[in-house]
Design a protein around this motif. Structure first.
Motif, mmCIF file in Angstrom:
data_model
loop_
_atom_site.group_PDB
_atom_site.id
_atom_site.type_symbol
_atom_site.label_atom_id
_atom_site.label_comp_id
_atom_site.label_asym_id
_atom_site.label_seq_id
_atom_site.Cartn_x
_atom_site.Cartn_y
_atom_site.Cartn_z
ATOM 1 N N SER A 1 31.558 36.330 51.474
ATOM 2 C CA SER A 1 31.192 37.419 50.566
ATOM 3 C C SER A 1 29.684 37.567 50.492
ATOM 4 O O SER A 1 28.930 36.628 50.732
ATOM 5 C CB SER A 1 31.765 37.160 49.165
ATOM 6 O OG SER A 1 31.200 36.005 48.616
ATOM 7 N N THR A 2 29.266 38.776 50.138
ATOM 8 C CA THR A 2 27.852 39.087 50.086
ATOM 9 C C THR A 2 27.153 38.205 49.061
ATOM 10 O O THR A 2 27.632 38.078 47.932
ATOM 11 C CB THR A 2 27.653 40.558 49.699
ATOM 12 O OG1 THR A 2 28.445 41.353 50.596
ATOM 13 C CG2 THR A 2 26.203 40.956 49.801
ATOM 14 N N ASP B 1 31.392 48.117 50.736
ATOM 15 C CA ASP B 1 31.613 46.824 50.082
ATOM 16 C C ASP B 1 32.972 46.778 49.406
ATOM 17 O O ASP B 1 33.596 45.713 49.327
ATOM 18 C CB ASP B 1 30.511 46.563 49.048
ATOM 19 C CG ASP B 1 29.136 46.461 49.673
ATOM 20 O OD1 ASP B 1 28.921 45.519 50.449
ATOM 21 O OD2 ASP B 1 28.287 47.335 49.405
ATOM 22 N N ALA C 1 36.084 40.497 57.366
ATOM 23 C CA ALA C 1 34.932 41.039 56.629
ATOM 24 C C ALA C 1 35.250 41.281 55.158
ATOM 25 O O ALA C 1 34.330 41.392 54.342
ATOM 26 C CB ALA C 1 34.461 42.339 57.277
ATOM 27 N N TYR C 2 36.532 41.371 54.820
ATOM 28 C CA TYR C 2 36.937 41.632 53.433
ATOM 29 C C TYR C 2 37.793 40.474 52.936
ATOM 30 O O TYR C 2 39.009 40.447 53.119
ATOM 31 C CB TYR C 2 37.688 42.964 53.350
ATOM 32 C CG TYR C 2 36.784 44.136 53.646
ATOM 33 C CD1 TYR C 2 36.043 44.736 52.643
ATOM 34 C CD2 TYR C 2 36.633 44.611 54.950
ATOM 35 C CE1 TYR C 2 35.174 45.786 52.920
ATOM 36 C CE2 TYR C 2 35.779 45.662 55.244
ATOM 37 C CZ TYR C 2 35.054 46.238 54.217
ATOM 38 O OH TYR C 2 34.194 47.274 54.490
ATOM 39 N N LYS D 1 34.520 42.969 49.377
ATOM 40 C CA LYS D 1 33.684 41.838 49.738
ATOM 41 C C LYS D 1 33.322 41.014 48.510
ATOM 42 O O LYS D 1 32.665 39.973 48.633
ATOM 43 C CB LYS D 1 32.409 42.327 50.437
ATOM 44 C CG LYS D 1 32.676 43.048 51.761
ATOM 45 C CD LYS D 1 31.399 43.557 52.401
ATOM 46 C CE LYS D 1 31.692 44.294 53.709
ATOM 47 N NZ LYS D 1 30.457 44.825 54.349
#
Length: 351
Positions: free
Chosen positions: A20-21, A73, A98-99, A146
């Protein structure tokens, strides 16, 4: 455009939480991109989507390319058949993890009402389902994120009855004795809270029925109007609403949110009941970024030109008035090939 308990319905995963970001510092506002995309990943048979996603599917790959190119996002996908298996396959095999967080739940499409809703003298089939569909979950929805999803705070409105909306447009003359059993949402309405560095942003997801494929009674147009109204009333905190857990009321007045989804309503064109989408666009708690589109620089989001009604604005990403918008766009590639008749719509926010 085109029931199981909520606990069993929830699918929220964090298997790749390390992806995650990273959190923004106090000195740096968070830049957040939130998007909606009717990806047309619906199939005519139950289980077909999951089967196809086990291998390499050209349409699913094209959808993934659109997602990767725009890199939202948080993303709502409309018309993704309800299947936790298919969702996991798409996240891992096509989006490369990515998620790390996702949510999906059952929807009303294809769920047999047990009633003769189309008055053909028989029960069963897509026209007698609570929402038009060949099987339960066709044309479903998924939320990808994310950032962590607060699953304990999710609210769904799959079972809310149309008759319980005050002053609704429910066409009782058409449905007769079946009127009181009808569910309002053709798919479902969701409030999915996402934790963005300690700030909650509510994703208000829906996909109202197209205001067409009916007769002079305009049953689908009226349902589309009232499905959009449900979201508007939820934002306004309407006390008559009840979710699938029996909790009453709408959103709190200080909540931040983004309305996402294919609303199947253009402000000017199409078959909508007059004023349908304006219930959201004119709501003082909502701002309309009026995203620019590659299609002649207007705000159209879908291409229905085969043969009519042409390009329409039906997909929306509408943030609450308290959020700062830094950009908004319809992703309309110049390449004639596209995996769906809808385009992704995104809005950039500064938190």
């Amino acid at each position: 455009m085109k029931t199981a308990g909520l606990a069993a319905a929830l699918l929220a995963t964090g298997l790749l939480a390390g992806c995650s970001t990273p959190g923004a510092s106090d000195a740096e506002p968070r830049q957040l991109r939130v998007a909606t995309f009717n990806a047309s990943l619906n199939r005519p048979a139950e289980g077909q989507l999951a089967t196809e996603l086990h291998g390499e599917n050209a349409q699913a790959r094209a959808v993934a390319d659109v997602i990767d190119h725009n890199s939202p996002d948080v993303l709502l996908i409309n018309e993704f058949d309800y299947s936790p298996e298919a969702l996991d396959l798409f996240r891992e095999n096509y989006l490369g993890g990515a998620y790390p967080y996702s949510f999906t739940a059952p929807v009303n499409t294809g769920v047999d009402s047990g009633l003769d809703l189309d008055s053909d003298g028989a029960t069963g089939g897509p026209d007698d389902a609570f929402g038009f569909g060949q099987f339960p979950g066709q044309y479903g929805m998924v939320v990808l994120s994310k950032f962590p999803i607060d699953t304990s705070g999710v609210r769904t409105f799959q079972n809310f009855l149309w008759k319980d909306m005050p002053d609704s447009l429910l066409p009782r003359d058409y449905y007769g004795a079946n009127s009181d059993a009808l569910r309002l949402s053709s798919k479902s309405h969701w409030d999915v809270p996402v934790d963005i560095d300690g700030k909650t942003v509510h994703i208000l997801a829906s996909h109202p029925t197209p205001p067409s494929f009916d007769g002079p009674e305009d049953r689908n147009g009226k349902r589309n109007h009232d499905e959009i109204r449900l979201t508007a009333d939820y934002i306004d905190g309407a006390g008559y609403l009840y979710d699938d857990n029996g909790v009453r009321g709408g959103l709190t007045q200080n909540a931040s949110f983004v309305v996402l989804g294919d609303q199947n309503s253009d402000p000017v064109d199409g078959d909508s009941v007059a004023g349908s989408i304006q219930q959201l666009l004119d709501n003082p708690r909502i701002q309309d970024p009026a995203p620019t589109s590659g299609a002649d620089g207007n705000t159209d989001t879908a291409d229905f030109s085969d043969p009519t009604p042409g390009d329409l604005r039906v997909d929306y990403a509408l943030p609450s008035a308290d959020l700062t918008v830094t950009g908004s766009e319809v992703f309309w590639p110049t390449d004639a090939s596209h995996p769906s008749d809808h385009r992704m719509v995104w809005v950039d926010l500064k938190l």
